[in-house]
Write a protein that holds these residues in place. Structure first.
Motif, PDB file in Angstrom:
ATOM      1  N   ILE A   7       8.706  10.728  46.127  1.00  0.00           N
ATOM      2  CA  ILE A   7       7.708  12.337  45.145  1.00  0.00           C
ATOM      3  C   ILE A   7       7.663  13.733  45.201  1.00  0.00           C
ATOM      4  N   ARG A   8       8.928  14.215  44.454  1.00  0.00           N
ATOM      5  CA  ARG A   8       8.949  15.014  44.363  1.00  0.00           C
ATOM      6  C   ARG A   8       7.390  16.576  44.215  1.00  0.00           C
ATOM      7  N   PRO A   9       7.295  17.332  44.916  1.00  0.00           N
ATOM      8  CA  PRO A   9       6.169  18.110  43.863  1.00  0.00           C
ATOM      9  C   PRO A   9       6.765  19.570  43.335  1.00  0.00           C
ATOM     10  N   LYS A  10       5.045  19.601  42.675  1.00  0.00           N
ATOM     11  CA  LYS A  10       5.717  20.985  41.706  1.00  0.00           C
ATOM     12  C   LYS A  10       4.722  21.788  42.076  1.00  0.00           C
ATOM     13  N   VAL A  11       4.240  23.314  42.166  1.00  0.00           N
ATOM     14  CA  VAL A  11       3.554  23.908  42.711  1.00  0.00           C
ATOM     15  C   VAL A  11       4.088  24.679  41.171  1.00  0.00           C
ATOM     16  N   VAL A  12       2.408  25.313  40.554  1.00  0.00           N
ATOM     17  CA  VAL A  12       2.309  25.735  39.663  1.00  0.00           C
ATOM     18  C   VAL A  12       1.076  26.983  39.435  1.00  0.00           C
ATOM     19  N   TYR A  13       2.234  28.032  39.129  1.00  0.00           N
ATOM     20  CA  TYR A  13       1.311  29.664  39.933  1.00  0.00           C
ATOM     21  C   TYR A  13       1.128  30.391  39.529  1.00  0.00           C
ATOM     22  N   SER A  14      -0.504  31.154  38.909  1.00  0.00           N
ATOM     23  CA  SER A  14      -0.588  32.073  38.235  1.00  0.00           C
ATOM     24  C   SER A  14      -0.720  33.328  38.230  1.00  0.00           C
ATOM     25  N   GLU A  15      -1.164  33.993  37.688  1.00  0.00           N
ATOM     26  CA  GLU A  15      -0.982  35.508  37.804  1.00  0.00           C
ATOM     27  C   GLU A  15       0.170  35.956  38.476  1.00  0.00           C
ATOM     28  N   ALA A  16       0.936  36.438  36.991  1.00  0.00           N
ATOM     29  CA  ALA A  16       2.623  36.280  37.319  1.00  0.00           C
ATOM     30  C   ALA A  16       2.851  37.957  39.044  1.00  0.00           C
ATOM     31  N   GLY A  72       6.071  29.745  50.149  1.00  0.00           N
ATOM     32  CA  GLY A  72       7.093  29.200  51.049  1.00  0.00           C
ATOM     33  C   GLY A  72       6.468  29.770  52.776  1.00  0.00           C
ATOM     34  N   SER A  73       5.752  30.836  52.172  1.00  0.00           N
ATOM     35  CA  SER A  73       4.936  30.636  54.030  1.00  0.00           C
ATOM     36  C   SER A  73       4.135  30.016  54.459  1.00  0.00           C
ATOM     37  N   LEU A  74       3.610  29.501  52.897  1.00  0.00           N
ATOM     38  CA  LEU A  74       2.682  28.158  53.720  1.00  0.00           C
ATOM     39  C   LEU A  74       3.032  27.135  52.918  1.00  0.00           C
ATOM     40  N   LEU A  75       3.936  26.715  52.541  1.00  0.00           N
ATOM     41  CA  LEU A  75       4.785  25.580  52.308  1.00  0.00           C
ATOM     42  C   LEU A  75       6.041  25.426  53.497  1.00  0.00           C
ATOM     43  N   LEU A 126       8.625  25.032  42.349  1.00  0.00           N
ATOM     44  CA  LEU A 126       7.922  26.728  41.867  1.00  0.00           C
ATOM     45  C   LEU A 126       8.307  26.661  40.250  1.00  0.00           C
ATOM     46  N   VAL A 127       6.673  27.251  39.609  1.00  0.00           N
ATOM     47  CA  VAL A 127       7.316  27.373  38.623  1.00  0.00           C
ATOM     48  C   VAL A 127       5.773  28.403  38.229  1.00  0.00           C
ATOM     49  N   ASP A 128       6.324  29.296  37.443  1.00  0.00           N
ATOM     50  CA  ASP A 128       5.318  30.540  36.950  1.00  0.00           C
ATOM     51  C   ASP A 128       4.650  30.310  35.718  1.00  0.00           C
ATOM     52  N   SER A 129       3.372  30.220  35.637  1.00  0.00           N
ATOM     53  CA  SER A 129       2.507  29.898  34.787  1.00  0.00           C
ATOM     54  C   SER A 129       2.336  30.894  34.302  1.00  0.00           C
ATOM     55  N   VAL A 130       2.218  30.148  32.437  1.00  0.00           N
ATOM     56  CA  VAL A 130       1.556  32.312  31.933  1.00  0.00           C
ATOM     57  C   VAL A 130       0.580  31.999  31.834  1.00  0.00           C
TER      58      VAL A 130
END
Length: 399
Positions: free
Chosen positions: A353-362, A372-375, A386-390
């Protein structure tokens, strides 16, 4: 010398219908198509009246002026019906002998009711019961309808698959007084999506759904939780749909110290939902313990699950000093992230199972460095996506 007469240009019916179908989203153009030829009118009406909205009383008045004869209503073309003024529509239905049932081909019904109903007469959903035998999707967004009325409405449609229930925060006090006994006469199939945003009556709705005669068979559950007392009901629904569940999408913004709660009540149990294909966690306030407890219930039986998406909303203090994240977030939160890191690595190594992290507030590199430091383990090994959410991950449309 023979005189030649030229006939008017003529298109085969299948070509003209194809042209009209291409314009199905261009309402102004479709209206002009009605003036091209009388033969075009039936096909254009199919698209013009596919989606009908009675959001305000003026909409209903315009409808009556356009179609003064109820027998000529083009309601058989309608597949999506949106009611924003149920008190007006039901009154008109009573006056005109049940014209709501003329919408017999509707597959999606939306009933939206605002605060204006709180001070008016009581509105009943009974006229909508079973009005369309082919209805598959029901959405009710209201502060005023008791959950018994809403669930009785849902149970009147035998082939109902999707159920979407939303309540605005301002209506919590009124809805919470509903104590009516729920005795469903039928049980819809409910094999689609259950979407729930009910801060004030999650327990009321959950108990009654779980008591349906034929049980629950939803393939997707979508929750928005903003109160800690909703968490155990969310867990109960996940367990109740475990045999058919393929997707769980949870937005959790509950500020509770999980260490002081029963962990099996605070989080969800995915152990029996072995048909899961997708798990999405949307955490505005980064309740990492909650995520860890949920992910611990994933086992080798989840053979269809290949991706876990975690949406995070970074507060400004998280990205002020991405190099020294441990000092910035504090020892306790940092330890929780390390637990999450280990679980995600184990899920990848043991179950693929591959994790995907979507983060907001560009914030570009700052957020990427912080994650990267937290995980650190899954980041260094390239397991994480890693995905940057709009848009902010915590935003959901309620109305």
């Amino acid at each position: 010398m023979t005189e030649t007469t030229m006939s008017e240009p003529h298109l085969p019916p299948e070509i003209s219908e194809y042209i009209v179908d291409l314009l199905r989203n261009e309402l102004d153009t479709l209206e002009r198509c009605c003036l091209v030829s009388r033969s075009w009118v039936p096909r254009t009406r199919k698209h013009l009246f596919a989606d009908i909205k009675f959001l305000y009383s003026d909409d209903l008045e315009r409808w009556k002026r356009t179609f003064p004869d109820p027998s000529r209503y083009p309601t058989h073309h309608t597949h999506t019906l949106t009611i924003g003024c149920p008190e007006v529509v039901t009154a008109a239905d009573a006056q005109e002998g049940g014209w709501i049932r003329a919408f017999s081909n509707v597959t999606r019904l939306e009933v939206l009711s605002g605060l204006r109903d709180l001070y008016g007469s009581e509105v009943s959903l009974v006229p909508f019961h079973g009005f369309s035998p082919v209805l598959k999707s029901l959405r009710v967004a209201s502060e005023t309808f008791p959950c018994v009325q809403i669930l009785n409405l849902a149970c009147s449609f035998r082939f109902l698959e999707d159920l979407d229930l939303a309540q605005h925060m301002m209506g919590v006090g009124i809805i919470g007084r509903d104590r009516t006994v729920f005795q469903p006469s039928t049980s819809p199939v409910l094999t689609g999506t259950l979407r729930v945003y009910l801060p004030g009556r999650m327990g009321c709705v959950t108990r009654r759904l779980l008591n349906l005669p034929c049980g629950l068979h939803f393939r997707k559950l979508e929750f928005s939780c903003y109160r800690d007392d909703n968490l155990r009901w969310m867990r109960a629904l996940v367990v109740g749909c475990s045999n058919t569940l393929e997707c769980v999408d949870i937005e959790c913004c509950v500020s509770i110290p999980l260490a002081q709660k029963d962990p099996w009540t605070a989080s969800i149990d995915l152990s029996k939902a072995i048909k899961l294909k997708e798990v999405v966690f949307r955490s505005k306030t980064l309740h990492v313990n909650w995520l860890v407890l949920a992910l611990q219930t994933i086992t080798s039986e989840h053979r269809c699950l290949h991706h876990i998406s975690i949406h995070v909303h970074f507060r400004p203090f998280f990205i002020d000093d991405p190099v020294n994240v441990r000092q910035t977030v504090g020892e306790e939160i940092y330890r929780q992230w390390m637990d999450l890191d280990r679980i995600l690595v184990r899920s990848w190594e043991s179950y693929g199972i591959r994790p995907k992290v979507v983060y907001s507030e560009a914030g570009g590199e700052k957020e990427t460095t912080c994650i990267g430091s937290l995980l650190p383990e899954i980041t260094e090994r390239g397991i994480i996506e890693l995905v940057d959410s709009v848009e902010p991950c915590w935003y959901r449309q309620i109305y």
